[in-house]
Design an enzyme around this catalytic site. Structure first.
Site, PDB file in Angstrom:
ATOM      1  NE  ARG A  84      -9.239  -2.473  -0.336  1.00 27.98           N
ATOM      2  CZ  ARG A  84      -8.363  -1.914   0.487  1.00 27.98           C
ATOM      3  NH1 ARG A  84      -7.562  -0.979   0.059  1.00 27.98           N
ATOM      4  NH2 ARG A  84      -8.298  -2.305   1.736  1.00 27.98           N
ATOM      5  CB  CYS A 111      -0.892  -0.030   1.247  1.00 26.36           C
ATOM      6  SG  CYS A 111      -2.002   1.357   1.314  1.00 26.36           S
TER       7      CYS A 111
END
Ligand code: RVP
Length: 503
Positions: free
Chosen positions: A418, A319
């Site tokens: 998302r 991430c």
């Protein structure tokens, strides 16, 4: 002026556990890792629980059908990724629910008119030496025989020999009826010295195989997480856009628990999604929400009706949300604050909402720390992506076996829902990377080792259950120099390349 959090944002690697008193009863065999998965009222049992505090991430590279069965076998739950069509996600859920523990569906089906050459090719493709011979060669066809490696000898037979000439025909087979129990199937296997038992319905269609070797492994998995029909428990990710179509399809496929998959869950979109699910299904459909990193976010989702709440922004191994957008919080600090909010909410309302620490678990002991900080279970991506059962490719990179692992916010996954903040805009920049992780073998071996470490640490802390650890763990911050002290130091570590070769 901005509001400032007093505490710095900290990660798990900045803490250690301090041992508590260990008595003779406090041994790893006595540790119980059962933990709630969904909310419950004081004094009641949760409708769903986990037998181990681990769930697999809602990611293309992590949670497919094979992972879901393997993890449920150990006592955890997979959330099948939502960044695919509704049909294919529902089909994956249905496949997991069709896999009864100990009963294996056949993906090796062949026609009696096929040849030995076809048999060899199918074996190469599926890796399975037992094949169902069906009238039409399809999974739903009438079973007319089976082929196992005992039925042919490649060195002595013509490759053009037809399957019907060397298969074991149906009338010579011992078969089980569709409603047979696993232990009855096992009795037949033993009584007739079989390696596998085909199970058929009243139209002679193959429903499953029970293999001798699987029965033994079923016995080895006392933590298996099963529903009341002995099917594996499975979860699935949803988004805040197409839930009115996706949720009914997943429910129809038999999903046990849903989770809204988003990098940032403190939003009106999540509240609307939860509301629609409550209006449509009441409490029958269980759904988690997230991700949040503070008390305010927790309260919001708790009041919106979430069954569990996921914690963590920007801590995932793949991430780059923190770099790209400057939002997030250290995983340890976020877990601690949300756990305190969960306890406060429980005191006020008598409703306990489990929290899941999602992302950023690097070492096995980080799991124990997350639990000590108040998490009820953890979600892992990188950890599970390394295993055989993950749906990602195994590749060789510079002579090393690696598994591919990519973020849902990467250009590869393009899971723009998302990262949705409403409006029409789709992903204009990425929040995740595409990467490799070293291949680590099977889930069973690795999870066993990880949980053994968790149990040993819990015993060192004098705790036999997760609630006990949450309440009684003692935690200390570590200084950067004490981190150096924690590894091997001031010695030359021996390894093969260093050792002198014998003359
Ligand atoms: P990790 O276990 O550290 O690999 O983290 C997995 C978590 O990272 C997921 O459960 C999810 O919350 C988050 N994630 C998934 N994709 C991305 C991304 O592309 N940024 N982040």
């Amino acid at each position: 002026m901005a509001k400032f959090c007093k505490e710095p944002s900290r990660t798990f690697s900045e803490y250690l556990l301090i041992p508590g008193y260990t008595d003779e009863n406090c041994t790893p065999d006595n540790v119980n890792l059962r933990t709630p998965l969904v909310k419950f009222k004081k004094g009641e049992e949760p409708a769903l629980h986990l037998n181990i505090p681990m769930v697999s991430a809602i990611m293309q590279a992590v949670s497919g059908e094979e992972m879901a069965c393997a993890l449920a076998r150990e006592g955890g739950v997979s959330f099948i990724y939502g960044s695919q069509s509704i049909e294919s996600q529902a089909a994956m859920v249905a496949k997991v629910k069709a896999t009864k523990s100990g009963f294996t569906g056949s993906d090796s089906n062949i026609s009696p008119e096929a040849t030995l050459k076809d048999v060899i090719e199918l074996k190469k493709k599926t890796g399975h030496s037992t094949m169902a011979v069906t009238e039409n060669g399809e999974a739903d066809g009438k079973l007319v025989g089976i082929v196992t490696s005992r039925d042919y000898r490649v060195s002595r037979m013509d490759l053009d020999t037809k399957v019907k000439e060397f298969m074991t025909p149906f009338d010579k087979l011992i078969v089980g009826k569709e409603d047979i129990t696993l232990s009855e199937a096992n009795d037949l296997i033993w009584d007739h010295k079989l390696n596998q038992l085909p199970v058929v319905d009243d139209k002679q269609r193959l429903k499953a195989f029970v293999f001798r070797k699987d029965y033994a492994s079923h016995k080895e998995n006392p933590n298996e997480l099963l529903d009341d029909q002995k099917r594996y428990i499975v979860g699935a990710g949803i988004n805040t856009r197409d839930y009115q179509e996706r949720v009914p399809a997943l429910v129809k496929a038999g999903v046990d628990v849903l989770c809204i998959d988003s990098s940032e869950g403190y939003s009106c979109w999540q509240a609307k999604t939860l509301q629609w699910i409550r209006d449509t299904y009441g409490d029958r459909v269980k759904v988690g929400a997230g991700n949040v990193v503070d008390e305010e976010g927790f309260r919001f989702l708790a009041e919106a009706g979430a069954d569990f709440i996921k914690v963590g922004i920007g801590g995932g191994s793949i991430c780059i949300t923190r770099e790209q957008k400057g939002i997030g919080r250290g995983q340890a600090t976020a877990t601690l604050e949300v756990a305190q909010a969960r306890d406060k909410y429980f005191e006020e309302t008598g409703v306990y909402i489990p929290i899941c620490s999602d992302g950023g678990i690097v070492h096995d002991y980080h799991i124990t720390l997350a639990l000590a900080f108040g998490a009820d279970f953890v979600m892992l991506g990188r950890y599970f992506a390394r295993f055989k059962e993950a749906p990602n490719n195994l590749v060789s990179v510079n002579g090393n076996y690696m598994k591919e692992y990519w973020g849902e916010g990467s250009a590869r996954a393009r899971n723009w829902q998302r990262y949705d903040v409403g409006g029409e805009g789709k992903m204009s920049f990425v929040e995740g990377v595409d990467s490799y992780v070293p291949y680590a073998g099977t889930l069973h071996e690795n999870v066993g080792l990880t949980l053994s470490k968790v149990s040993h640490t819990m015993c060192n802390c004098g705790c036999l259950t997760i609630p006990d650890l949450q309440k009684n763990a003692k935690v200390t911050l570590v200084s950067s120099t004490s981190i150096v002290e924690g590894g091997a130091h001031d010695v030359v570590v021996r390894d093969e390349s260093f050792d002198a070769k014998p003359q």
